[in-house]
Write an enzyme that holds these catalytic residues in place. Structure first.
Site, short mmCIF file in Angstrom:
data_model
loop_
_atom_site.label_atom_id
_atom_site.label_comp_id
_atom_site.label_asym_id
_atom_site.label_seq_id
_atom_site.Cartn_x
_atom_site.Cartn_y
_atom_site.Cartn_z
N HIS A 253 0.85 -1.18 0.00
CA HIS A 253 0.00 0.00 0.00
C HIS A 253 0.89 1.24 0.00
O HIS A 253 1.90 1.28 0.69
CB HIS A 253 -0.91 0.01 1.24
CG HIS A 253 -2.21 0.70 1.02
ND1 HIS A 253 -2.30 2.04 0.71
CD2 HIS A 253 -3.49 0.24 1.05
CE1 HIS A 253 -3.57 2.37 0.59
NE2 HIS A 253 -4.32 1.31 0.78
N LYS A 256 0.17 4.58 3.49
CA LYS A 256 -0.93 4.29 4.40
C LYS A 256 -0.39 4.11 5.79
O LYS A 256 0.58 3.39 6.01
CB LYS A 256 -1.69 3.04 3.95
CG LYS A 256 -2.93 2.75 4.79
CD LYS A 256 -3.76 1.67 4.15
CE LYS A 256 -5.01 1.39 4.98
NZ LYS A 256 -5.86 2.58 5.16
#
Length: 294
Positions: A253, A256
């Site tokens: 990700h 994040k």
């Protein structure tokens, strides 16, 4: 007051060029319910969890319920008065995309919204390139609680009974629970697009407050459909079907702060399928390098 809204951060700079607590009528509750379901789609969401017409519960509904509500919500918004959407977390990319989607779907943006403490108070212009619609929004840092409360009350009272203020939250995991309580205090129904926080407490708090909210681990309708059909349905029908297999999870990700809520939901289903009760969220291999995450 500042404890209500702990700081949340946004990854972009600011350079990017109503409801009162009075008793709600049945028509008002129906309008809010449809608007909330519609808002969840505006935020590229499926209403995996949304408030029912009776505000005493937070219940789960299939994606079809939200899809059925979209056309109705838009017509009700235009016939019964303005629906203003306060998108909190701009100028972050997810919040800004949600604001653009609202414009594209014919909704109006609230003239004021919350931003992170690292962003100075400023006015940005949100523009949707598809519809050509634009809206100016004044961003107020989350630490300026008195100013935020005054601005929200001003928006709620300016249009009288004909204006409904709703919020979409794409802020920071550390602010999820306190922001939800703040929305409930201010009488603002909301869509929680931010993952993280204490999700069980989040739902329990909204049930206790009898407050309208859309709460889901993911705001992408394709992902929600995959979770419901592939994982949750399979896990409930065929527990331990993957017994004997070892569960390993790698989550990639970009930028994040916490573990993805989607990842956690998928793991819960896979644990049921594999019977691997020893796997925990701490075992997730999280990759947060921009290049590696692509």
């Amino acid at each position: 007051d500042e404890a209500l809204l702990p700081p949340f951060s946004t990854s972009s700079s600011c350079s990017r060029a109503c409801i009162d607590r009075r008793p709600a009528s049945r028509s008002m509750m129906m309008r809010l319910n449809h608007a909330l379901a519609f808002l969840s789609l505006c935020a590229t969401a499926s209403a995996f969890a949304f408030s029912p017409p009776s505000p005493s519960l937070v219940t789960r509904a299939p994606p079809s319920a939200a899809a059925t509500a979209t056309a109705t919500a838009l017509s009700m918004a235009s016939e019964d008065g303005d629906v203003l959407v306060m998108v909190n977390g701009m100028p972050g990319p997810m919040a800004t995309a949600a604001a653009e989607a609202c414009l594209r779907k014919g909704l109006k943006l609230s003239p004021v919204a919350m931003t992170g403490p690292d962003v100075p108070e400023c006015t940005i212009t949100v523009a949707d390139t598809v519809s050509g619609r634009r809206g100016d929004v004044r961003l107020i840092p989350s630490t300026d609680t008195d100013e935020i409360k005054a601005r929200i009350k001003g928006v709620q009272t300016a249009g009288g009974d004909e204006t409904t203020l709703l919020a979409i939250d794409y802020t920071h995991p550390s602010a999820v629970n306190s922001n939800a309580l703040f929305y409930a205090e201010m009488g603002v129904p909301f869509v929680m697009g931010t993952t993280g926080g204490d999700r069980e407490k989040l739902i329990a708090d909204m049930e206790a407050a009898k407050h309208f909210a859309v709460i889901a681990p993911n705001m992408g309708k394709q992902i929600v459909a995959m979770q419901a059909a592939l994982l949750e349905d399979l896990a409930s029908k065929y527990p331990a079907a993957f017994g004997g297999y070892k569960l390993a999870v790698t989550e990639r990700h970009q930028k994040k702060a916490d573990t993805s809520g989607t990842t956690k939901a998928v793991i819960d289903s896979l644990k049921t399928l594999s019977g691997d009760d020893g796997f925990s969220y701490d075992d997730i291999d999280m990759i947060r390098d921009d290049q590696e995450a692509v």
